[in-house]
Write an enzyme that holds these catalytic residues in place. Structure first.
Site, PDB file in Angstrom:
ATOM      1  N   THR A 202       0.918  -1.042   0.035  1.00  0.00           N
ATOM      2  CA  THR A 202      -0.055  -0.011  -0.115  1.00  0.00           C
ATOM      3  C   THR A 202       0.791   1.054  -0.181  1.00  0.00           C
ATOM      4  O   THR A 202       1.988   1.156   0.680  1.00  0.00           O
ATOM      5  CB  THR A 202      -0.888   0.016   1.318  1.00  0.00           C
ATOM      6  N   THR A 220      -4.835   1.730  -1.885  1.00  0.00           N
ATOM      7  CA  THR A 220      -4.370   0.434  -2.216  1.00  0.00           C
ATOM      8  C   THR A 220      -5.371  -0.398  -2.922  1.00  0.00           C
ATOM      9  O   THR A 220      -6.526   0.081  -2.776  1.00  0.00           O
ATOM     10  CB  THR A 220      -4.196  -0.235  -0.913  1.00  0.00           C
ATOM     11  N   ARG A 230     -14.083  -7.557   1.067  1.00  0.00           N
ATOM     12  CA  ARG A 230     -13.475  -7.228   2.285  1.00  0.00           C
ATOM     13  C   ARG A 230     -12.729  -6.003   2.217  1.00  0.00           C
ATOM     14  O   ARG A 230     -12.457  -5.259   1.004  1.00  0.00           O
ATOM     15  CB  ARG A 230     -12.199  -8.456   2.099  1.00  0.00           C
ATOM     16  N   ASP A 233      -7.253  -2.128   6.215  1.00  0.00           N
ATOM     17  CA  ASP A 233      -7.209  -0.866   7.347  1.00  0.00           C
ATOM     18  C   ASP A 233      -7.119   0.259   6.302  1.00  0.00           C
ATOM     19  O   ASP A 233      -7.258   1.352   7.084  1.00  0.00           O
ATOM     20  CB  ASP A 233      -5.921  -1.176   7.970  1.00  0.00           C
TER      21      ASP A 233
HETATM   22  C1  SD4 Z   1      -4.793  -4.109   3.405  1.00  0.00           C
HETATM   23  N1  SD4 Z   1      -2.882  -3.036   4.425  1.00  0.00           N
HETATM   24  O1  SD4 Z   1      -5.732  -4.207   2.413  1.00  0.00           O
HETATM   25  C2  SD4 Z   1      -3.477  -2.935   2.996  1.00  0.00           C
HETATM   26  C3  SD4 Z   1      -2.491  -4.047   2.200  1.00  0.00           C
HETATM   27  C4  SD4 Z   1      -1.240  -3.514   2.506  1.00  0.00           C
HETATM   28  O2  SD4 Z   1       1.105  -4.042   2.112  1.00  0.00           O
HETATM   29  O3  SD4 Z   1      -0.872  -2.525   2.997  1.00  0.00           O
HETATM   30  N2  SD4 Z   1      -0.366  -4.384   2.088  1.00  0.00           N
HETATM   31  O4  SD4 Z   1      -4.940  -4.945   4.245  1.00  0.00           O
END
Ligand code: SD4
Length: 342
Positions: A202, A220, A230, A233
């Site tokens: 992300t 992201t 889904r 965060d």
């Molecule tokens: C998530 N935090 O969708 C994000 C994915 C991510 O490094 O940051 N990956 O859970």
């Protein structure tokens, strides 16, 4: 009063047994007399190019909010980046669904979750913040809002990401790969790895502008091959991003479920309010995750990145190889490897 005393204990470890649990806090070492500004920091090696775009705004006296929005546009628009925006890996049903949020110096915030077909979810999040009385729009409602506000409907699934998904679909095993970021850090291209290897990353970006104001953005495509619907965060204020213009900002990357459980970015900012340096605050938030679920934490990555009001920054991750990029007038686009527990 208490905080002032606390800050005076520069460089010392302090036992806070008075508040019940014993917490060892390290304070900021040699706090600078002047703010280190403007400055922009962001997660992972793709943060270098993103910071450059943000710097174009910051270096000409622009607002941190504009800088972070324009900064994260770079990975959002990059089809080769399979974890953010256009070209992001899809969910297990083959849909590219995007999460993003943004927060300004006034505590205003906007967010979109599970948004499809829009290349720049960060700008939709900003519109939610500026044009509605709400903070967060999700799914079809977010798409409808985007289209009503002039965003273009596009196919975000590139040939490469469709191919990776088809490969993954042969076994359809959902398993975030341990320490996937190390592989990214070593500049292994996703195409060289089998099906589900590239499943998260992300961009989180924090900026302090020449007026001394802070803003942040996080965007992201989320965990690849996640269940349809889904939400991670990244679009959740307090989890994937938090900014308090009095104190600092924080953002996260990695397995979002563990960040949400600990309200990670808010925690980092609150620790900085108590006098923790950015790195120590990130470390404490990581330790919280490890302590609560040591068996899960062993096998996943979560990293936090923080910037305080003085322009000091730091990062900490569960696993090695968490990189972040820093850009200010002295060091342009420097890539630094963050510290980690393992
Ligand atoms: C998530 N935090 O969708 C994000 C994915 C991510 O490094 O940051 N990956 O859970």
């Amino acid at each position: 009063m208490y905080r002032r005393k606390f800050l005076k204990l520069t460089g010392m470890s302090v036992s806070l047994s008075a508040i019940g649990t014993k917490v060892i806090a390290k304070t900021i070492i040699n706090p600078p007399k002047q703010q280190n500004k403007p400055i922009v920091i962001s997660t992972w090696d793709f943060g270098i190019a993103a910071n450059q775009a943000a710097w174009n705004i910051l270096s000409t006296g622009g607002r941190a909010l504009d800088a972070v929005e324009q900064g994260v546009w770079v990975p959002e628009a990059d089809p080769k980046n399979q974890s953010v925006g256009y070209g992001g890996l899809p969910d297990r049903d083959g849909f590219v669904t995007l999460d993003a949020c943004i927060m300004d110096e006034f505590g205003n915030c906007g967010s979109v979750a599970a948004l499809e077909h829009i290349k720049h979810p960060i700008s939709v999040a900003r519109k939610v913040m500026e044009k509605t009385p709400h903070v967060m729009l999700a799914g079809d409602g977010a798409l409808q809002f985007a289209l009503q506000n002039g965003f273009k409907k596009e196919n975000l699934l590139t040939k490469e990401s469709a191919k990776a998904w088809e490969e993954w679909y042969k076994t359809a095993k959902y398993q975030p790969v341990v320490n996937i970021e190390n592989k990214l850090f070593d500049k292994v291209t996703p195409q060289k790895l089998p099906g589900n290897q590239y499943n998260h990353d992300t961009i989180g970006m924090l900026a302090l502008d020449s007026k001394g104001n802070l803003s942040g953005a996080c965007t992201t495509s989320g965990m690849a091959y996640k269940l349809h619907g889904r939400v991670g965060d990244s679009p959740i204020i307090g989890a994937g991003l938090y900014v308090d213009n009095e104190i600092g900002g924080a953002t996260s990357t990695g397995v979002g479920e563990e960040v949400i459980r600990n309200v990670g970015s808010f925690l980092v900012v609150e620790l900085m309010r108590q006098g923790y340096s950015p790195e120590d605050a990130c470390k404490e938030a990581v330790m919280r995750i490890i302590k609560k679920k040591p068996d899960i934490a062993k096998n996943i990555q979560v990293g936090f990145l923080a910037l305080n009001k003085m322009g000091q920054y730091g990062a900490y991750a569960i696993q090695k190889g968490f990189s972040y990029a820093v850009c200010n007038a002295q060091k342009n686009d420097l890539l630094i490897s963050g510290k980690s527990y393992y």
